[in-house]
Each structure stands twice: as structure tokens, then as C-alpha cells.
Write a protein that holds these residues in place. Sequence first.
Motif, PDB file in Angstrom:
ATOM      1  N   ILE A   7       0.776  -1.136   0.214  1.00 51.59           N
ATOM      2  CA  ILE A   7       0.026   0.082  -0.094  1.00 51.59           C
ATOM      3  C   ILE A   7       0.845   1.184   0.094  1.00 51.59           C
ATOM      4  O   ILE A   7       0.697   2.106  -0.803  1.00 51.59           O
TER       5      ILE A   7
ATOM      6  N   SER B   9      -3.080  -0.733  -4.832  1.00 48.26           N
ATOM      7  CA  SER B   9      -4.509  -0.577  -4.324  1.00 48.26           C
ATOM      8  C   SER B   9      -4.602  -1.620  -3.134  1.00 48.26           C
ATOM      9  O   SER B   9      -4.398  -2.688  -3.140  1.00 48.26           O
TER      10      SER B   9
ATOM     11  N   ASP C  78      -5.999  -5.169  -4.147  1.00 53.42           N
ATOM     12  CA  ASP C  78      -5.100  -5.985  -4.873  1.00 53.42           C
ATOM     13  C   ASP C  78      -3.673  -6.389  -3.763  1.00 53.42           C
ATOM     14  O   ASP C  78      -3.555  -7.517  -3.772  1.00 53.42           O
TER      15      ASP C  78
END
Lengths: 234, 256
Positions: free
Chosen positions: B205, B210, B213
Motif C-alpha cells: 500500500i 490498491s 490488490d
Amino acid sequence: MDKNQSIITCKDVSTDRLKDISFELRRKQITTIVGPSGAGKSSLLFLLNRLEEPTSGEIYYLGRNIKDIPVTQLRCEIGMVFQSAYLFDGTAEENIQYGPKLRGEVEDCDVNRLLDLVDLPQSFKSRYVTSLSGGEQQRVAIARTFANKPSVLLLDEATSALDIKTTEHIEELLIRLRDEKEISVLMVTHNLKQAERMGEQTLYIEEGRLLESGLTSEIFEHPETNHFEQFLKE
Amino acid sequence: MEGNEISNLSLLFIIVFVFIPVSLSYWFSLDLSKTIIWSSIRGVAQLFIIGYVLTFLFDLPSWQGIGLWVTVMVIVAAINASRKGRNIPYVFPVVLMVISLTEVFILSLWLLFGYIPFSAEKVIPISGMVIGNSMIAIGLALERLQHQFSEEKGRILAALSLGATPNQASLQIIRKTLKAALIPNIDGLKTIGLVQLPGMMTGLILGGVSPLDAVRYQIVISLSIFVSVAVCAMMVTLLLYRFYFNDKMQLIDLNS
Ligand SMILES: Nc1ncnc2c1ncn2[C@@H]1O[C@H](COP(=O)(O)OP(=O)(O)OP(=O)(O)O)[C@@H](O)[C@H]1O
Ligand SMILES: [Mg+2]
């Protein structure tokens, strides 16, 4: 069977804690072992239950070298009660059934009768062993060993945690088992009175050596060695 | 990646913060100052070295880079974990074998199902997580096993004397050992993401991936770690408890 038949024979058995121990246990006989603390009394019982191996010498059970008998079978036939109860987590019933359960014979195990044998009420069946007193735990341990229907019983100071009344009951029980079930008993005790009262034969061990052995009534009257004589006086 | 870089100066600041616990330790005479400073310096140095090593490895052809580093990780993990069971015979070869087999197994699954490509950038970091967690679980299991065998010696003897086989006599111990070794991971799995975002997900992150994902990766990683930890702890325990007994079903005192 011949009463004089030897059920256990020890021939020149040595370990790092015991030296050249030789003696015979006979069928239907109660033998007491006495000696100072650290003498090797418990170690000797460990050898007979084959929890330890002698470094030299041989042990025979009913004329067969114990090395030739399947270990688990030997341990069931020569049952042992330890100096501490060593109960497993769980209830008294689960403890008593432990041995039979291993062999899938739980149905043959009459827990009520076994509790009765060691003077415990049947309500104890479902009691967790952690909630029992030291003496009660010791009695459950004795019942647990009895559940295997041994023909020789090794007791390591099994009554030292018990009061006089319970001790008497256990003693009566041992005598009854000897008379009715033809069990031989080998018991270690610190209590000389008990050794004399219960024993037909007595072994005196000191510093790993069997210094004196013979008929209890004879050697308690007329000790042959100074060591044993000294020990009796103390 | 679109994440911002950390400059040397800002890095220096975080190191300065280490002096807060050091001074606290000094004031309260906790006798921890040396350990804190030493482990901080060591940690920083180790990470920088690893940074260079990884750069070097990523430049090698995949086979060589992965092969080299995974072998190093497995050996270091095996040495570290087996130290916890010093008295148990064959502990190092057994641990080494178990960790290697597990790593190969997990890695094959990843490649087979296409979770990751066979590139050093992917394989090395996540193998590190799997191997590291397995190492900790094996260490816990070994420590527990030794502790149980000395603590429960009397009961094991009692069980043997009642005619139990070594297997039957150690059943309770094996259960307790495995529970102790797996509970940190089970608890971690239960609260995953709620208390603490897993390190890798945090990294992704921060690196600009994202969250959804990142979560997918994390699921694969977390479950892979869990599986390998469980398999490693079980195999090691089940392979090694037997060494506490000889062929006459007698208990051997390994702790003395
Ligand atoms: N597991 C062991 N490892 C090493 N030495 C031991 C072990 N168990 C006992 N010993 C030693 O062996 C000797 C004999 O011990 P043992 O327990 O047989 O004595 P004992 O006659 O039963 O004593 P007590 O009356 O105090 O129970 C002692 O010196 C003891 O310290
Ligand atoms: Mg003793």
C-alpha cells in the motif's frame, strides 16, 4: 502352581547406580525392600518394570529372560506404582481405565470394584484428579496399576502419603491379592515396622549394593551385617 | 512505484529516536541501554547489507539468484531453529530437511497456480516470510517439546509402565507442543488486518498498490505461511519425539 517357583530372578544385575544385585521373588510372596535414601531402591524397581536397562546381569520373569518378552506385555504383568502418583489430566475413572483402554479392553475394567479395592467411594469416578488429596491420588494410582491385572506388583513407598487407617487397608488389600490372586509383591518402604509386618522376605540395599537379604522374621531378629543392624537401630 | 523515497537525513532522525528508550532505561536503571543500542545498530546494518545483497541477487539470472538466496535462508533458519532443541539427536538435519521440503512445496504451488512469476524480486521476499515464520514455529515447538519432556517425565514413565507405547505415552505432549507452536499463528490469522496490517500489505500500500490488490497478495501469503508453519511444526515434532525413547520403549533423559 508350585508356591516355591521363582517368579522373578535377578542375576548379578548392575547399573551405574546398582552393583551385582541377585535375588529371587517367589510366587505369592511379599518382599519388602528397605535402605537409606538414595540407596537405589527405586532404581531396582525401574529395572524390573524394564523402564531402565541393566548394564550387566540378567533378569528372568517366570524363567524367561525379560529381554525375550514384549516390553508392553511385561510391564502389564509386572505392574508398578511410583513414589509419586503421576496421574494423567482427567478424572479418576479415565486414569483407572488408561491401561485397559490401550489394549481396547475397557469393557473388562470394573472401575467401581477397583475404587472399592482402594477404599474410595464410587462418587470419585468423575472427580478430577487435581481435586484429590495426595493420599487419594496415590490410591487412584494403585487402582490404575491394578486395572492391568498384574501378577507381580512393584510398589515404591506407595503408602508413605497415606494415614494409618488407609495404610492398613492397603496392606490388607495386598495380603488379600496375594492370597486370592496369587500376586507377588515387591514393596519399597521407609517404614521398618511395615517392612517387618508385611514382608516374608526382606532386601536391604545400601549404596547400590544388596547387603542383606533373607526371611524377614529372621533377619530382623538376627541381622547378619553390621550395616543392617545399624540401620535397624536408627 | 510512485511512493516517495526516504532521504538519508530523515533516516537519521528515526535513529535518533532510539535514544528515547535508551535514556528511559538509564533513568530507571533497567540495564537495557546496551542491548537497545546494539540491536538497533545491528538491525540497521543488517538491513542495509541485505539491501545491497538483494540488489545484487535481482541482477543475477532468476535461477541463480533464487537458488542461492533461498538456500542461504533455509540454512540460516535451520541453524537458528534447531538451536532451540540442542539436546535432541539429529535435530539440525531433520529441521533442515523439513524447512527445505516445505519451501519447495509452497514455492511449487505458487508457481503452479501462477500467483507469482519466477523472478527473484517476488520469490525471495515471500519465501523469506514463509521460511522465517516456519523457523519461529519450529523453534517454539522444539522448546516446548524439551520443556514438556522434562516437566512430564513422571507421567510418561507412568504411561510406559502401564503398557503404553512411546507413541501413546507422548500423545498429550505432542498435542500440547503443537498447540503452543501454532497458537501465535492461529491468533494472528484471526485478527489479521484488524489490529495490525500485515507487513507485506503495508509495504504494498505504501508502494502505491490498491488495497484490494494488496489484500489478494496477502491472502496468498498469509495462508501459505499458515500452511507451512503448521506442516513444519507437525513434521518436526512427529519426527523428533521418538528420539526421547530407545527401541526398548525406555525414556531417554536428553535434558541432563
Ligand atoms: N534420573 C537419574 N539420573 C541420575 N541419577 C539418578 C537419577 N535418579 C536417581 N539417581 C541417583 O541414583 C541413586 C539411587 O536413587 P534411587 O531413587 O534409586 O534411591 P532410593 O533408594 O529410591 O532413594 P529414596 O529412598 O530417597 O527414594 C541416588 O544417588 C540418586 O541421586
Ligand atoms: Mg526411591
